[in-house]
Scaffold this motif. Structure first.
Motif, PDB file in Angstrom:
ATOM      1  N   THR A  49       6.464  10.741   3.050  1.00  9.93           N
ATOM      2  CA  THR A  49       5.048  10.484   3.319  1.00  9.93           C
ATOM      3  C   THR A  49       4.500   9.504   2.297  1.00  9.93           C
ATOM      4  O   THR A  49       4.641   9.706   1.090  1.00  9.93           O
ATOM      5  CB  THR A  49       4.226  11.784   3.273  1.00  9.93           C
ATOM      6  N   TYR A  50       3.906   8.429   2.801  1.00  9.69           N
ATOM      7  CA  TYR A  50       3.205   7.483   1.942  1.00  9.69           C
ATOM      8  C   TYR A  50       1.705   7.736   2.091  1.00  9.69           C
ATOM      9  O   TYR A  50       1.185   7.827   3.208  1.00  9.69           O
ATOM     10  CB  TYR A  50       3.513   6.036   2.327  1.00  9.69           C
ATOM     11  N   THR A  51       1.015   7.847   0.975  1.00  9.27           N
ATOM     12  CA  THR A  51      -0.425   8.094   0.999  1.00  9.27           C
ATOM     13  C   THR A  51      -1.122   7.194  -0.006  1.00  9.27           C
ATOM     14  O   THR A  51      -0.645   7.016  -1.135  1.00  9.27           O
ATOM     15  CB  THR A  51      -0.740   9.565   0.652  1.00  9.27           C
ATOM     16  N   ASN A  52      -2.224   6.604   0.415  1.00 11.49           N
ATOM     17  CA  ASN A  52      -3.103   5.897  -0.515  1.00 11.49           C
ATOM     18  C   ASN A  52      -4.522   6.405  -0.269  1.00 11.49           C
ATOM     19  O   ASN A  52      -4.723   7.282   0.577  1.00 11.49           O
ATOM     20  CB  ASN A  52      -2.968   4.372  -0.352  1.00 11.49           C
ATOM     21  N   PRO A  53      -5.513   5.926  -0.986  1.00 14.87           N
ATOM     22  CA  PRO A  53      -6.860   6.477  -0.799  1.00 14.87           C
ATOM     23  C   PRO A  53      -7.437   6.291   0.600  1.00 14.87           C
ATOM     24  O   PRO A  53      -8.386   6.982   0.973  1.00 14.87           O
ATOM     25  CB  PRO A  53      -7.693   5.705  -1.839  1.00 14.87           C
ATOM     26  N   ALA A  54      -6.870   5.372   1.394  1.00 15.44           N
ATOM     27  CA  ALA A  54      -7.432   5.075   2.712  1.00 15.44           C
ATOM     28  C   ALA A  54      -6.736   5.810   3.848  1.00 15.44           C
ATOM     29  O   ALA A  54      -7.376   6.227   4.811  1.00 15.44           O
ATOM     30  CB  ALA A  54      -7.386   3.571   2.979  1.00 15.44           C
ATOM     31  N   TYR A  55      -5.401   5.971   3.767  1.00 15.95           N
ATOM     32  CA  TYR A  55      -4.677   6.554   4.893  1.00 15.95           C
ATOM     33  C   TYR A  55      -3.336   7.121   4.438  1.00 15.95           C
ATOM     34  O   TYR A  55      -2.894   6.920   3.299  1.00 15.95           O
ATOM     35  CB  TYR A  55      -4.440   5.504   5.991  1.00 15.95           C
ATOM     36  N   GLN A  67       5.142  -3.463  -0.904  1.00 15.49           N
ATOM     37  CA  GLN A  67       3.696  -3.656  -0.854  1.00 15.49           C
ATOM     38  C   GLN A  67       3.334  -5.038  -1.344  1.00 15.49           C
ATOM     39  O   GLN A  67       3.862  -5.527  -2.345  1.00 15.49           O
ATOM     40  CB  GLN A  67       2.978  -2.606  -1.703  1.00 15.49           C
ATOM     41  N   GLU A  68       2.439  -5.689  -0.613  1.00 21.96           N
ATOM     42  CA  GLU A  68       1.873  -6.964  -1.036  1.00 21.96           C
ATOM     43  C   GLU A  68       0.363  -6.870  -0.880  1.00 21.96           C
ATOM     44  O   GLU A  68      -0.151  -6.819   0.236  1.00 21.96           O
ATOM     45  CB  GLU A  68       2.425  -8.121  -0.200  1.00 21.96           C
ATOM     46  N   LYS A  69      -0.330  -6.793  -1.998  1.00 26.23           N
ATOM     47  CA  LYS A  69      -1.769  -6.547  -2.018  1.00 26.23           C
ATOM     48  C   LYS A  69      -2.056  -5.245  -1.274  1.00 26.23           C
ATOM     49  O   LYS A  69      -1.534  -4.205  -1.627  1.00 26.23           O
ATOM     50  CB  LYS A  69      -2.518  -7.746  -1.450  1.00 26.23           C
ATOM     51  N   GLU A  70      -2.860  -5.286  -0.198  1.00 32.35           N
ATOM     52  CA  GLU A  70      -3.218  -4.059   0.506  1.00 32.35           C
ATOM     53  C   GLU A  70      -2.301  -3.768   1.693  1.00 32.35           C
ATOM     54  O   GLU A  70      -2.479  -2.755   2.365  1.00 32.35           O
ATOM     55  CB  GLU A  70      -4.668  -4.135   0.998  1.00 32.35           C
ATOM     56  N   THR A  84      21.563  -9.002  10.586  1.00 31.10           N
ATOM     57  CA  THR A  84      20.898  -9.931   9.668  1.00 31.10           C
ATOM     58  C   THR A  84      19.383  -9.789   9.642  1.00 31.10           C
ATOM     59  O   THR A  84      18.707 -10.526   8.929  1.00 31.10           O
ATOM     60  CB  THR A  84      21.234 -11.385  10.046  1.00 31.10           C
ATOM     61  N   PHE A  85      18.836  -8.857  10.425  1.00 29.04           N
ATOM     62  CA  PHE A  85      17.381  -8.739  10.475  1.00 29.04           C
ATOM     63  C   PHE A  85      16.962  -7.280  10.357  1.00 29.04           C
ATOM     64  O   PHE A  85      17.510  -6.405  11.021  1.00 29.04           O
ATOM     65  CB  PHE A  85      16.840  -9.318  11.785  1.00 29.04           C
ATOM     66  N   GLN A  86      15.987  -7.029   9.514  1.00 28.53           N
ATOM     67  CA  GLN A  86      15.440  -5.683   9.342  1.00 28.53           C
ATOM     68  C   GLN A  86      14.153  -5.546  10.149  1.00 28.53           C
ATOM     69  O   GLN A  86      13.200  -6.297   9.939  1.00 28.53           O
ATOM     70  CB  GLN A  86      15.148  -5.408   7.868  1.00 28.53           C
ATOM     71  N   GLU A  87      14.132  -4.583  11.078  1.00 26.90           N
ATOM     72  CA  GLU A  87      12.912  -4.314  11.819  1.00 26.90           C
ATOM     73  C   GLU A  87      11.870  -3.779  10.838  1.00 26.90           C
ATOM     74  O   GLU A  87      12.206  -3.079   9.885  1.00 26.90           O
ATOM     75  CB  GLU A  87      13.166  -3.304  12.945  1.00 26.90           C
ATOM     76  N   LYS A  88      10.599  -4.086  11.100  1.00 27.76           N
ATOM     77  CA  LYS A  88       9.561  -3.760  10.124  1.00 27.76           C
ATOM     78  C   LYS A  88       8.323  -3.184  10.796  1.00 27.76           C
ATOM     79  O   LYS A  88       7.977  -3.559  11.916  1.00 27.76           O
ATOM     80  CB  LYS A  88       9.159  -5.014   9.339  1.00 27.76           C
ATOM     81  N   LEU A  89       7.671  -2.287  10.072  1.00 25.87           N
ATOM     82  CA  LEU A  89       6.350  -1.794  10.449  1.00 25.87           C
ATOM     83  C   LEU A  89       5.428  -2.062   9.269  1.00 25.87           C
ATOM     84  O   LEU A  89       5.675  -1.578   8.162  1.00 25.87           O
ATOM     85  CB  LEU A  89       6.375  -0.299  10.766  1.00 25.87           C
ATOM     86  N   SER A  90       4.376  -2.832   9.513  1.00 27.51           N
ATOM     87  CA  SER A  90       3.418  -3.168   8.457  1.00 27.51           C
ATOM     88  C   SER A  90       2.054  -2.601   8.804  1.00 27.51           C
ATOM     89  O   SER A  90       1.685  -2.513   9.977  1.00 27.51           O
ATOM     90  CB  SER A  90       3.315  -4.690   8.290  1.00 27.51           C
ATOM     91  N   ILE A  91       1.309  -2.236   7.783  1.00 30.94           N
ATOM     92  CA  ILE A  91      -0.014  -1.660   8.001  1.00 30.94           C
ATOM     93  C   ILE A  91      -0.949  -2.068   6.880  1.00 30.94           C
ATOM     94  O   ILE A  91      -0.536  -2.183   5.723  1.00 30.94           O
ATOM     95  CB  ILE A  91       0.063  -0.119   8.097  1.00 30.94           C
ATOM     96  N   GLY A  92      -2.201  -2.302   7.237  1.00 32.38           N
ATOM     97  CA  GLY A  92      -3.175  -2.644   6.214  1.00 32.38           C
ATOM     98  C   GLY A  92      -4.496  -3.061   6.829  1.00 32.38           C
ATOM     99  O   GLY A  92      -4.606  -3.257   8.041  1.00 32.38           O
ATOM    100  N   PRO A  93      -5.529  -3.190   6.001  1.00 34.59           N
ATOM    101  CA  PRO A  93      -6.831  -3.654   6.487  1.00 34.59           C
ATOM    102  C   PRO A  93      -6.780  -5.141   6.781  1.00 34.59           C
ATOM    103  O   PRO A  93      -5.986  -5.880   6.188  1.00 34.59           O
ATOM    104  CB  PRO A  93      -7.768  -3.344   5.315  1.00 34.59           C
ATOM    105  N   LEU A  94      -7.610  -5.597   7.716  1.00 33.59           N
ATOM    106  CA  LEU A  94      -7.683  -7.010   8.036  1.00 33.59           C
ATOM    107  C   LEU A  94      -8.674  -7.680   7.105  1.00 33.59           C
ATOM    108  O   LEU A  94      -9.773  -7.169   6.876  1.00 33.59           O
ATOM    109  CB  LEU A  94      -8.106  -7.222   9.486  1.00 33.59           C
ATOM    110  N   ALA A  95      -8.286  -8.824   6.583  1.00 32.95           N
ATOM    111  CA  ALA A  95      -9.166  -9.569   5.694  1.00 32.95           C
ATOM    112  C   ALA A  95     -10.260 -10.258   6.501  1.00 32.95           C
ATOM    113  O   ALA A  95     -10.146 -10.443   7.713  1.00 32.95           O
ATOM    114  CB  ALA A  95      -8.358 -10.596   4.908  1.00 32.95           C
TER     115      ALA A  95
END
Length: 285
Positions: A49-55, A67-70, A84-95
């Motif tokens: 489980t990953y947790t930060n103050p937002a989610y 992690q890169e910024k938020e 040769t490719f790692q599938e990815k799931l990214s999440i974060g607020p939109l700037a």
């Protein structure tokens, strides 16, 4: 509402980011480190489980978190030495400036269609909040085809996005894991937000009927944490728990928990905070 210029920049950024990611993976450039190859990916991996103050969100133990910024990214392990490719799931607020979710999504999809092959966008939920999703394929310049799914939602004035990216022939193979991850996502509600939410419920003339012996009522209160003591709660059980109070009998309360809203409408059973927000008109922000 977000400007047309910002929408164009966002679409261009999506394509540019894809190109950068693929360039790093295929040509071993940049600072990103690939996970060591593994020949067997478990069908039902154990989760962290990953947790930060937002989610909060769960992810497989054999996926790498960066992690890169938020923005947080979870990358799948390589399946073999030939992978040769790692599938990815990214999440974060939109700037960018705050905007309306529906307005943003419509303009985003309109612009996205000019750069990618877009499937029919649809409505969904994310962490109990209304959301929109879109699936598309895109081919960055000099790079192979990539299939992506994006989900956008809004909490308060802030927009959040989740992006799943994979090679088209690997998209479905990892989708069950992606669904598990997305299904585990939920926003963190701060004590201040909960207290403001309870205050709004009282202002909206919402009433929570329950009984001291009712386990579901206890679960309901636990959702409000320390703010449970401020709920507009009415105890329907007499001392000893054998009878219903005259007040609740007169109200015709059939079971517990029962929520009564302005106008007299009722909902019986445990309600999520998001369902309460939708029914009452109060916001969780």
């Amino acid at each position: 509402m977000i400007s047309r210029k910002n929408i164009i920049q966002l679409v261009v950024l999506v394509v540019a980011v894809i190109g950068i990611i693929l360039a790093r993976v295929y040509f071993h450039q940049g600072t990103e480190t690939k996970s060591p190859p593994t020949s067997n990916i478990p069908a039902t991996p154990r989760m962290l489980t990953y947790t930060n103050p937002a989610y909060s969100i769960q992810y497989p133990t054999n996926w790498k978190k960066t992690q890169e910024k938020e923005e947080i990214t979870f990358s799948s392990p390589l399946e073999s030495s030939a992978d040769t490719f790692q599938e990815k799931l990214s999440i974060g607020p939109l700037a960018g400036p705050s905007t309306n979710l529906d307005g943003f999504f419509k303009e985003y999809v309109d612009m996205l269609k000019k750069a990618a092959a877009v499937d029919n966008p649809s409505d969904t939920t994310l962490g109990g909040y209304p959301a929109h999703t879109v699936i598309f394929t895109v081919k960055p310049k000099d790079q192979p085809l990539l299939k992506m799914m994006q989900i956008f939602t809004q909490k308060g004035t802030k927009l959040y996005g989740i992006t799943y990216r994979a090679e088209p022939d690997k998209y479905d193979a990892n989708f069950a894991t992606i669904q598990t991850m997305i299904g585990s996502f939920h926003f963190i509600i701060s004590p201040e937000e909960l207290e403001a939410f309870v205050t709004c419920l009282k202002d909206k003339k919402v009433t929570f009927y329950g009984a001291s012996w009712c386990s579901h009522c206890t679960e309901q209160k636990e959702l409000f944490e320390k703010s449970a003591k401020s709920l507009p709660y009415v105890e329907c059980s007499t001392p000893g728990g054998k009878e219903q109070t005259a007040n609740c009998k007169n109200k015709g309360i059939p079971g517990y928990p029962t929520w009564e809203f302005a106008g007299g409408s009722r909902v019986s059973g445990l309600m999520t905070l998001q369902d309460l927000a939708k029914k009452s008109g109060c916001t969780l922000s």
